[in-house]
Design a protein around this motif. Structure first.
Motif, PDB file in Angstrom:
ATOM      1  N   MET A 100     -59.422 -24.447  22.334  1.00  0.00           N
ATOM      2  CA  MET A 100     -57.933 -24.535  22.671  1.00  0.00           C
ATOM      3  C   MET A 100     -57.486 -23.416  23.689  1.00  0.00           C
ATOM      4  SD  MET A 100     -54.654 -24.589  20.073  1.00  0.00           S
ATOM      5  CE  MET A 100     -54.034 -26.310  20.247  1.00  0.00           C
ATOM      6  N   LYS A 101     -57.963 -22.119  23.226  1.00  0.00           N
ATOM      7  CA  LYS A 101     -57.249 -20.883  23.884  1.00  0.00           C
ATOM      8  C   LYS A 101     -58.603 -19.875  24.311  1.00  0.00           C
ATOM      9  CE  LYS A 101     -53.325 -20.759  21.231  1.00  0.00           C
ATOM     10  NZ  LYS A 101     -52.403 -19.883  20.269  1.00  0.00           N
ATOM     11  N   ASN A 102     -59.788 -20.308  23.853  1.00  0.00           N
ATOM     12  CA  ASN A 102     -60.831 -19.320  24.144  1.00  0.00           C
ATOM     13  C   ASN A 102     -62.144 -20.385  24.756  1.00  0.00           C
ATOM     14  OD1 ASN A 102     -62.563 -17.104  24.351  1.00  0.00           O
ATOM     15  ND2 ASN A 102     -61.291 -16.353  22.498  1.00  0.00           N
ATOM     16  N   VAL A 103     -63.290 -19.765  24.422  1.00  0.00           N
ATOM     17  CA  VAL A 103     -64.579 -20.723  24.598  1.00  0.00           C
ATOM     18  C   VAL A 103     -65.469 -20.447  23.336  1.00  0.00           C
ATOM     19  CG1 VAL A 103     -64.575 -20.469  27.262  1.00  0.00           C
ATOM     20  CG2 VAL A 103     -65.675 -18.551  25.561  1.00  0.00           C
ATOM     21  N   PHE A 104     -66.539 -21.271  23.110  1.00  0.00           N
ATOM     22  CA  PHE A 104     -67.301 -20.969  22.009  1.00  0.00           C
ATOM     23  C   PHE A 104     -68.576 -21.124  22.618  1.00  0.00           C
ATOM     24  CE2 PHE A 104     -66.382 -25.671  22.186  1.00  0.00           C
ATOM     25  CZ  PHE A 104     -67.213 -26.302  21.974  1.00  0.00           C
ATOM     26  N   ASP A 105     -69.573 -20.468  21.858  1.00  0.00           N
ATOM     27  CA  ASP A 105     -71.105 -20.594  22.440  1.00  0.00           C
ATOM     28  C   ASP A 105     -72.034 -21.577  21.619  1.00  0.00           C
ATOM     29  OD1 ASP A 105     -71.189 -18.085  24.307  1.00  0.00           O
ATOM     30  OD2 ASP A 105     -70.458 -17.194  22.632  1.00  0.00           O
ATOM     31  N   TYR A 106     -72.751 -22.168  22.114  1.00  0.00           N
ATOM     32  CA  TYR A 106     -73.539 -23.546  21.490  1.00  0.00           C
ATOM     33  C   TYR A 106     -75.002 -23.365  22.151  1.00  0.00           C
ATOM     34  CZ  TYR A 106     -72.762 -26.212  25.528  1.00  0.00           C
ATOM     35  OH  TYR A 106     -72.945 -26.769  26.846  1.00  0.00           O
ATOM     36  N   VAL A 107     -75.730 -23.868  21.160  1.00  0.00           N
ATOM     37  CA  VAL A 107     -76.998 -24.517  21.966  1.00  0.00           C
ATOM     38  C   VAL A 107     -77.342 -25.907  21.653  1.00  0.00           C
ATOM     39  CG1 VAL A 107     -78.058 -22.225  21.456  1.00  0.00           C
ATOM     40  CG2 VAL A 107     -78.401 -23.740  19.614  1.00  0.00           C
ATOM     41  N   VAL A 108     -78.366 -26.275  22.556  1.00  0.00           N
ATOM     42  CA  VAL A 108     -78.768 -27.764  22.360  1.00  0.00           C
ATOM     43  C   VAL A 108     -80.394 -27.542  22.572  1.00  0.00           C
ATOM     44  CG1 VAL A 108     -78.887 -30.021  23.376  1.00  0.00           C
ATOM     45  CG2 VAL A 108     -76.846 -28.734  23.725  1.00  0.00           C
ATOM     46  N   LEU A 109     -80.683 -27.737  21.260  1.00  0.00           N
ATOM     47  CA  LEU A 109     -82.263 -27.538  21.177  1.00  0.00           C
ATOM     48  C   LEU A 109     -83.085 -29.084  21.371  1.00  0.00           C
ATOM     49  CD1 LEU A 109     -81.339 -26.070  17.868  1.00  0.00           C
ATOM     50  CD2 LEU A 109     -83.233 -24.863  19.796  1.00  0.00           C
ATOM     51  N   PHE A 110     -84.015 -29.249  22.341  1.00  0.00           N
ATOM     52  CA  PHE A 110     -84.623 -30.350  22.658  1.00  0.00           C
ATOM     53  C   PHE A 110     -86.156 -30.572  22.259  1.00  0.00           C
ATOM     54  CE2 PHE A 110     -81.624 -29.726  25.868  1.00  0.00           C
ATOM     55  CZ  PHE A 110     -80.879 -31.029  26.080  1.00  0.00           C
ATOM     56  N   ASN A 111     -86.422 -31.711  21.982  1.00  0.00           N
ATOM     57  CA  ASN A 111     -87.981 -32.061  21.770  1.00  0.00           C
ATOM     58  C   ASN A 111     -88.663 -31.995  23.000  1.00  0.00           C
ATOM     59  OD1 ASN A 111     -87.883 -32.456  18.896  1.00  0.00           O
ATOM     60  ND2 ASN A 111     -86.703 -34.190  19.377  1.00  0.00           N
ATOM     61  N   PRO A 112     -89.954 -31.832  23.077  1.00  0.00           N
ATOM     62  CA  PRO A 112     -90.746 -31.937  24.155  1.00  0.00           C
ATOM     63  C   PRO A 112     -90.308 -33.232  25.292  1.00  0.00           C
ATOM     64  CG  PRO A 112     -92.257 -30.955  22.580  1.00  0.00           C
ATOM     65  CD  PRO A 112     -90.986 -31.633  22.145  1.00  0.00           C
ATOM     66  N   ASP A 113     -90.011 -34.296  24.654  1.00  0.00           N
ATOM     67  CA  ASP A 113     -89.495 -35.662  25.243  1.00  0.00           C
ATOM     68  C   ASP A 113     -88.106 -35.689  25.879  1.00  0.00           C
ATOM     69  OD1 ASP A 113     -88.052 -35.932  23.056  1.00  0.00           O
ATOM     70  OD2 ASP A 113     -89.052 -37.962  22.412  1.00  0.00           O
ATOM     71  N   MET A 114     -87.340 -34.443  25.802  1.00  0.00           N
ATOM     72  CA  MET A 114     -86.055 -34.253  26.068  1.00  0.00           C
ATOM     73  C   MET A 114     -85.181 -34.945  25.235  1.00  0.00           C
ATOM     74  SD  MET A 114     -86.917 -32.198  28.261  1.00  0.00           S
ATOM     75  CE  MET A 114     -85.389 -31.767  28.836  1.00  0.00           C
ATOM     76  N   SER A 115     -85.442 -35.348  24.252  1.00  0.00           N
ATOM     77  CA  SER A 115     -84.322 -35.869  23.240  1.00  0.00           C
ATOM     78  C   SER A 115     -83.974 -34.861  22.253  1.00  0.00           C
ATOM     79  CB  SER A 115     -84.834 -37.072  22.302  1.00  0.00           C
ATOM     80  OG  SER A 115     -85.836 -36.365  21.365  1.00  0.00           O
ATOM     81  N   ILE A 116     -82.712 -34.809  22.108  1.00  0.00           N
ATOM     82  CA  ILE A 116     -81.783 -33.651  21.274  1.00  0.00           C
ATOM     83  C   ILE A 116     -82.499 -33.765  19.858  1.00  0.00           C
ATOM     84  CG2 ILE A 116     -79.773 -32.876  20.275  1.00  0.00           C
ATOM     85  CD1 ILE A 116     -78.258 -33.839  22.771  1.00  0.00           C
ATOM     86  N   LYS A 117     -83.096 -32.491  19.557  1.00  0.00           N
ATOM     87  CA  LYS A 117     -83.590 -32.195  18.063  1.00  0.00           C
ATOM     88  C   LYS A 117     -82.409 -31.641  17.305  1.00  0.00           C
ATOM     89  CE  LYS A 117     -87.362 -30.122  15.578  1.00  0.00           C
ATOM     90  NZ  LYS A 117     -87.843 -31.254  15.031  1.00  0.00           N
ATOM     91  N   LYS A 118     -81.533 -31.199  17.950  1.00  0.00           N
ATOM     92  CA  LYS A 118     -80.475 -30.391  17.181  1.00  0.00           C
ATOM     93  C   LYS A 118     -79.287 -29.844  18.161  1.00  0.00           C
ATOM     94  CE  LYS A 118     -79.468 -27.402  12.927  1.00  0.00           C
ATOM     95  NZ  LYS A 118     -79.975 -26.586  12.372  1.00  0.00           N
ATOM     96  N   SER A 119     -78.153 -29.650  17.722  1.00  0.00           N
ATOM     97  CA  SER A 119     -77.255 -28.994  18.654  1.00  0.00           C
ATOM     98  C   SER A 119     -76.566 -28.042  17.424  1.00  0.00           C
ATOM     99  CB  SER A 119     -76.103 -29.827  19.194  1.00  0.00           C
ATOM    100  OG  SER A 119     -75.476 -30.752  18.175  1.00  0.00           O
TER     101      SER A 119
END
Length: 189
Positions: A100-119
């Motif tokens: 809303m007023k700021n930013v947040f930091d995040y990660v997206v973790l990928f498997n070797p096949d480029m599917s998302i393992k976790k965010s």
């Protein structure tokens, strides 16, 4: 004599002040990279997600020309290959998204096949909307690939009280997925 000593002390204080100002100006223009706190949180996310004791995060360099084609900025310290014992385990993207007023930091973790393992939301800087950090909500992204649509309120659940942040995270993950597909097509990944 006392006046001469006082003038000398003022001169030394003035020179120290000039040096301090010059140093502050210099460091304000230097690329700060990833803060130690954020680096630690990113490494903890990698370690717990991939269940690794020993690993390296190897920076993936992206050319300016290729970076201009992607939806998210990849030219900085935000894209890494995860290696353990000489093997590629996956990838991690570190990003920021608006709340809303700021930013947040995040990660997206990928498997070797480029599917998302976790965010994961690493640092959230608002009083409201923290619900986007819950793994119950974030698990909706697990297994997604660049071909999967992410539509907030349709196939991604809405969150009451965190609408802006949840929409922002959904959009950010979609953009990361499309950017990773561009890198894969260019044989960077």
């Amino acid at each position: 004599m006392l006046q001469l000593i006082h003038q000398k002390e003022n001169s030394v204080s003035f020179r120290k002040g000039v040096v301090l100002c010059a140093a502050l100006c210099f460091f304000s223009f230097v690329d700060k990279g990833i803060s130690p706190r954020l680096q630690q949180k990113m490494e903890a996310a990698v370690q717990s997600t991939f269940v690794l004791e020993d690993f390296q995060l190897d920076h993936i360099a992206v050319s300016k020309k290729l970076d201009e084609r992607t939806a998210v900025a990849l030219g900085g310290d935000n894209l890494f290959q995860i290696n353990s014992n000489g093997n590629r385990v996956g990838y991690v993207y570190l990003g920021q998204a608006p709340s809303m007023k700021n930013v947040f930091d995040y990660v997206v973790l990928f498997n070797p096949d480029m599917s998302i393992k976790k965010s994961k939301v690493l640092i959230y800087r608002e009083d409201y909307g923290r619900q986007i950090g819950s793994q119950r909500w974030l698990k909706q992204f697990i297994g997604k690939t660049s071909g999967d649509p992410l539509d907030y309120g349709k196939n991604i659940d809405a969150i009451s009280g965190a609408t802006i942040s949840a929409k922002s995270m959904t959009k950010a993950v979609q953009e990361v997925l499309s950017s990773m597909a561009i890198l894969k097509a260019a044989s960077i990944l």
